[in-house]
Design a protein around this motif. Structure first.
Motif, short mmCIF file in Angstrom:
data_model
loop_
_atom_site.label_atom_id
_atom_site.label_comp_id
_atom_site.label_asym_id
_atom_site.label_seq_id
_atom_site.Cartn_x
_atom_site.Cartn_y
_atom_site.Cartn_z
N VAL A 51 0.84 -1.21 0.00
CA VAL A 51 0.00 0.00 0.00
C VAL A 51 0.87 1.26 0.00
CG1 VAL A 51 -1.58 1.35 1.43
CG2 VAL A 51 -1.92 -1.08 1.16
N VAL A 52 0.49 2.19 -0.83
CA VAL A 52 1.13 3.50 -0.78
C VAL A 52 0.07 4.48 -0.31
CG1 VAL A 52 2.32 5.28 -2.08
CG2 VAL A 52 2.54 2.89 -2.74
N ARG A 53 0.40 5.22 0.74
CA ARG A 53 -0.58 6.20 1.22
C ARG A 53 -0.34 7.52 0.52
NH1 ARG A 53 -0.09 7.61 6.22
NH2 ARG A 53 -2.27 7.86 6.66
N LEU A 54 -1.33 7.99 -0.17
CA LEU A 54 -1.18 9.24 -0.95
C LEU A 54 -2.03 10.32 -0.30
CD1 LEU A 54 -1.25 8.69 -4.78
CD2 LEU A 54 0.59 9.53 -3.35
N ARG A 55 -1.38 11.46 -0.02
CA ARG A 55 -2.12 12.56 0.60
C ARG A 55 -2.48 13.54 -0.50
NH1 ARG A 55 -1.84 14.65 6.05
NH2 ARG A 55 -0.34 13.09 6.68
N HIS A 56 -3.74 13.85 -0.64
CA HIS A 56 -4.08 14.96 -1.54
C HIS A 56 -5.04 15.87 -0.80
CE1 HIS A 56 -8.00 13.14 -2.82
NE2 HIS A 56 -7.34 12.04 -2.59
N ASP A 77 3.84 13.84 3.89
CA ASP A 77 3.64 13.62 5.33
C ASP A 77 4.55 14.54 6.14
OD1 ASP A 77 1.69 11.83 5.03
OD2 ASP A 77 2.93 10.04 5.38
N GLU A 78 5.83 14.60 5.70
CA GLU A 78 6.81 15.41 6.41
C GLU A 78 6.41 16.88 6.40
OE1 GLU A 78 9.23 14.69 8.34
OE2 GLU A 78 8.88 12.56 8.02
N ARG A 79 5.92 17.30 5.19
CA ARG A 79 5.50 18.69 5.07
C ARG A 79 4.34 18.99 6.02
NH1 ARG A 79 6.37 18.64 -0.41
NH2 ARG A 79 4.19 18.15 -0.84
N ALA A 80 3.40 18.06 6.03
CA ALA A 80 2.23 18.25 6.90
C ALA A 80 2.69 18.28 8.35
CB ALA A 80 1.23 17.13 6.69
N ARG A 81 3.65 17.38 8.66
CA ARG A 81 4.13 17.33 10.04
C ARG A 81 4.86 18.63 10.40
NH1 ARG A 81 7.90 12.60 12.30
NH2 ARG A 81 5.94 11.49 12.09
N SER A 82 5.70 19.11 9.45
CA SER A 82 6.43 20.35 9.74
C SER A 82 5.45 21.48 10.00
CB SER A 82 7.32 20.75 8.56
OG SER A 82 8.19 19.71 8.29
N ALA A 83 4.39 21.52 9.20
CA ALA A 83 3.40 22.60 9.39
C ALA A 83 2.79 22.50 10.78
CB ALA A 83 2.32 22.50 8.33
N CYS A 84 2.48 21.24 11.17
CA CYS A 84 1.89 21.04 12.51
C CYS A 84 2.87 21.47 13.59
CB CYS A 84 1.57 19.56 12.73
SG CYS A 84 0.02 19.10 12.04
N GLU A 100 -1.83 15.11 15.20
CA GLU A 100 -1.93 15.32 13.76
C GLU A 100 -0.57 15.14 13.10
OE1 GLU A 100 -3.94 18.94 12.79
OE2 GLU A 100 -3.53 18.65 10.65
N ALA A 101 0.47 15.70 13.71
CA ALA A 101 1.81 15.64 13.12
C ALA A 101 2.26 14.19 12.97
CB ALA A 101 2.79 16.42 13.98
N PHE A 102 1.95 13.34 13.91
CA PHE A 102 2.41 11.95 13.86
C PHE A 102 1.31 11.03 13.30
CE2 PHE A 102 5.40 13.96 16.56
CZ PHE A 102 6.60 13.32 16.30
N ASP A 103 0.25 11.63 12.83
CA ASP A 103 -0.85 10.90 12.22
C ASP A 103 -1.32 9.75 13.11
OD1 ASP A 103 -2.69 10.47 10.33
OD2 ASP A 103 -1.40 9.38 8.94
N ALA A 104 -1.36 10.00 14.40
CA ALA A 104 -1.80 8.95 15.33
C ALA A 104 -3.32 8.90 15.33
CB ALA A 104 -1.30 9.27 16.73
N ASP A 105 -3.86 7.73 15.64
CA ASP A 105 -5.31 7.61 15.66
C ASP A 105 -5.89 8.12 16.98
OD1 ASP A 105 -6.16 6.03 13.16
OD2 ASP A 105 -4.32 5.09 13.86
N LEU A 106 -5.05 8.13 18.00
CA LEU A 106 -5.53 8.55 19.31
C LEU A 106 -4.39 9.25 20.06
CD1 LEU A 106 -7.71 8.23 21.63
CD2 LEU A 106 -6.46 6.18 22.28
#
Ligand code: ADP
Length: 760
Positions: free
Chosen positions: A94-99, A268-275, A299-305
């Motif tokens: 699986v490749v996770r694609l963020r759009h 993901d990294e970009r999203a994390r940096s923004a967070c 949010e930065a670590f994309d954790a579910d909880l």
């Protein structure tokens, strides 16, 4: 998208009470109730039923059909398990694609399906597709609801794909236009079925019509379907005709996969940096840090909880990926309790609640103080990298530092507000002067004293604000220097309304590098004391002057009588003695006035003033007062008959003597003083009118105050104590009457003694 939906569905199912251990019929009944209550579960079951029906149709309707492409040369006994494994691997890759805000999971499952459908007969193809998916679900320990939904959707979609490929493509041996058309139509149908099933649940969760979901997702699904179809088809053809080239075929797919992965990771990294950037701002601003930390780090670590518990402050806070902005308060999860005091980061993969794969727990501590514990849990299999855990631990430290900062800030703010209250409520004026002599603080007491509001004063030079009329006092406004940082000065300022105030300024200054940093000035209003002091010295000057004036002729005449008395004619001796007597009487009156004035309080009564009222003829009293004065400038017009009044005759004579005496004293020697009487219903009035210098309008009431004289006593042209009118009014009031005044400057004055009329 799919992950989100099924994550929710899984929660719904696990929210049901655990009923293991209960008899089967009861468990079944519980499951049916859950099904009836839960609309998501109902939809999942619907999709699974559709898959089962279409799958059964394929199995039953196409029993003897062979595969579309032949020539693989691999016996079915090897081909089927081989393709099952391939399908399973494709599903797992699986490749996770963020759009935008959404995350898509791209797998090669669809490409593998094309291979299955082309190389295997319908029943075997269906078997490979379903078995591959089941294997992947088991390996990835997917929640039952998610697996059921996937299985239902894909069985239905693959069944349609198989049907169309076989119906349109027939059973030709190689890739023909018909086969291609079949694959194309089948892929479109596959995508449509897949999307429709997904739209059922997504539409329900997002509260929109399924059609809206289909419309928004159709284009992306179509692109992905065409791409995977092309990959599957090409791979199959190459595998059949030039198997040696197969690895080369895999290469672009792998390259694309890795490129996707790299791009996804970068996103993901970009999203994390923004967070994290947002987090750093939040920590720097020290506002609501714990909540912000929880939301942004999850949010930065994309954790579910995400869960955080701060030592000593109520419940733990938690936030979930499904509702990333809502922080809920509750107990710290029991499965994490054992690690609550861990002093280093801990990664857990065992003994977690269903659905969670791993949890990272980090201490929130900084500068040797433990402030709490944070934990971030994920439903995905991939564990956090060491780098991520280290980063998380550092963020925990940063939070602790920010929390301590916020604590200090809060304490500081509290101290500041206390201090502000002290400054504001102080009865003394307080002013703080900063660099450049500019006012920084200006309290209410100071505003009341000098009449300048704080808003107007702050930021302006103190010299500009306070008007110091005396030239020599101007420098006393800011007298501090590095050698004399503490000093107290006294000066007089003039307010905007013209009133003067005497102030005492106690300075306490701080200097740095020779420059004034701050001067705290406490200002006391000395005006009252200053006036009293002036009044006292004026009083002493006045009394000594007034006493000395009659004493000088007394002593002069006594000396004359002693040395030359025998040689003086009897008449001259008598004149001298009369003058001595007059002056002595004046002295005694003065002393009596002083004593009387000192006896008056704010509300004098008859007794304290020694007033004995009775019925007297006021006309006779006025005549006597005029005669006593023996002055031909006094013109009396009085009625012949008696006018009875209620008064003390002696005190009334005293008052009238004072009023007539003043008229004579404060007018030119050639001017008369007219004394007349009038009456009304209740009172008899004696008017004493002069044509003297008059009294300014602002002194009309003040002349009745103790010691008040219109001129300065030191420079006065007439002698006097300023007690006469004060005493006159007090006596008149004690007799039930009053003394009033009308005056025009340079024209003259009219004093009126009013006393209660008596009798008819
Ligand atoms: P004194 O005459 O001893 O100063 P008074 O109490 O009698 O004290 O008067 C107070 C002041 O009122 C006087 O100093 C004077 O300035 C003013 N005053 C009183 N009577 C008159 C008057 N008839 N005309 C002008 N000024 C007067």
């Amino acid at each position: 998208m799919e992950r989100l939906v099924l994550g929710l569905a899984a929660q719904v199912v696990t929210a049901e009470p655990h009923d293991a251990g209960r008899p089967l019929p009861q468990r079944a009944a519980g499951a049916v109730r859950a099904y009836a209550r839960d609309p998501i579960l109902r939809r999942v079951v619907g999709v699974a039923a559709l898959g089962a029906a279409l799958g059964a149709f394929v199995v039953l309707a196409m029993p003897g059909r062979g595969s579309v492409l032949e020539g693989a040369g691999v016996p079915m006994a090897w081909l089927v398990p081989g393709l099952v494994v391939l399908t399973c691997i494709a599903e797992i890759t699986v490749v996770r694609l963020r759009h935008g805000e959404a995350v898509e999971e791209l797998s090669l499952y669809e490409a593998a399906l094309i291979i299955d459908v082309l190389l295997l007969p319908p029943r075997h193809a269906l078997l490979a597709a379903v078995a591959g998916l089941v294997m992947a679900s088991v390996l990835q320990r997917r929640p039952a609801v998610k697996a059921a939904f996937n299985l239902g959707t894909y069985t239905a979609a693959v069944s349609v794909l198989i049907l169309l490929v076989h119906l349109i493509g027939g059973t030709a041996g190689t890739v023909t236009a018909r086969v291609l058309a079949g694959v194309l139509a089948g892929t479109l149908a596959f995508t449509t079925v897949n999307l429709c099933c997904l739209a059922q649940i997504l539409g329900f969760i997002n509260g929109v019509a399924p059609w809206a979901v289909i419309r928004s997702e159709a284009r992306l699904s179509l692109y992905m379907a065409v791409g995977t179809m092309a990959t599957g088809l090409t791979t199959t053809v190459i595998a059949l005709h030039a198997p040696l080239l197969l690895p080369f075929m895999a290469m672009p797919a792998l390259a694309v996969t890795y490129a996707y992965r790299a791009a996804a990771r970068e996103a993901d990294e970009r999203a994390r940096s923004a967070c994290l950037l947002q987090l750093s701002h939040a920590l720097a601003e020290r506002e609501d840090v714990v909540r912000q930390f929880l939301v942004l780090v999850r949010e930065a670590f994309d954790a579910d909880l995400g869960v955080i518990a701060v030592s000593g402050t109520g419940p733990a806070l938690s936030v979930e990926a499904a509702d990333p902005a809502t922080v809920q308060a509750g107990p710290f999860p029991a499965y994490l309790a054992a690690w609550r005091d861990a002093d280093a980061p801990v990664q857990l993969t065992e003994n977690l609640p269903t659905g969670l794969r791993h949890v990272v727990i980090v201490p929130v501590e900084g500068a040797g103080r433990r402030l709490g514990t944070a934990a971030f849990a994920s439903r995905r299999r991939r564990r956090m990298s060491t780098g991520d855990v280290t980063l998380l631990a550092s963020l925990g430290n940063a939070l602790a530092v920010a929390m301590r900062g916020a604590e200090h800030l809060e304490r500081l703010t509290e101290e500041r507000s206390k201090l502000q209250a002290v400054v504001e409520q102080s009865a003394e004026g307080i002013m703080v002067i900063g660099a450049g002599g500019l006012v920084q603080v200006w309290n209410q007491a100071l505003t009341d004293c000098v009449g300048i509001p704080a808003a107007e004063a702050t930021g302006r030079p103190v010299g500009e604000l306070l008007d110091v009329p005396a030239e020599e006092e101007r420098e006393l406004l800011l007298p501090v220097s590095i050698d004399v940082p503490r000093v107290a000065t006294e000066l007089t300022i003039r307010r905007g309304d013209g009133e003067e105030r005497r102030l005492r300024l106690a300075h306490s200054a701080i200097f740095a590098a020779g420059e004034l940093v701050r001067d705290v000035v406490v200002i006391s209003d000395l005006t009252r004391e200053y006036r009293t002091e002036r009044l006292k010295s004026d009083f002493i000057a006045m009394v000594s002057h007034e006493l000395r004036t009659p004493l000088t002729p007394i002593m002069g005449y006594i000396d004359l009588l002693r040395t030359r008395g025998e040689r003086m004619t009897p008449q001259k001796r008598l004149d001298a003695l009369t003058l001595i007597g007059d002056r002595a009487a004046h002295l005694s009156r003065l002393v009596e006035d002083l004593l009387l004035a000192s006896r008056f309080g704010d509300h004098p009564d008859e007794a304290s003033l020694q007033v004995n009222t009775a019925t007297h003829d006021l006309v006779a009293i006025v005549r006597q007062a005029v005669e006593d004065l023996r002055c031909d400038r006094v013109v009396l017009s009085a009625p012949e008959e008696a006018w009875p009044a209620r008064c003390d005759s002696g005190r009334t004579v005293q008052v009238l003597t004072n009023l007539i005496g003043n008229g004579l004293k404060y007018s030119a020697e050639d001017r008369t003083v007219e004394v007349s009487l009038r009456r009304d219903d209740r009172f008899l009035h004696v008017d004493v009118r002069d044509r003297g210098r008059g009294i300014p309008s602002d002194s009309l009431e003040k002349v009745f105050e103790k010691f008040h004289r219109v001129e300065d006593p030191m420079t006065m042209s007439t002698s006097g104590t300023g007690l006469g009118l004060f005493i006159a009014r007090q006596l008149a009031r004690a007799m039930g009457g009053d003394v009033t005044l009308e005056s025009t400057i340079n024209v003259g004055s009219r004093f009126t003694l009013s006393l209660p009329a008596e009798g008819p």
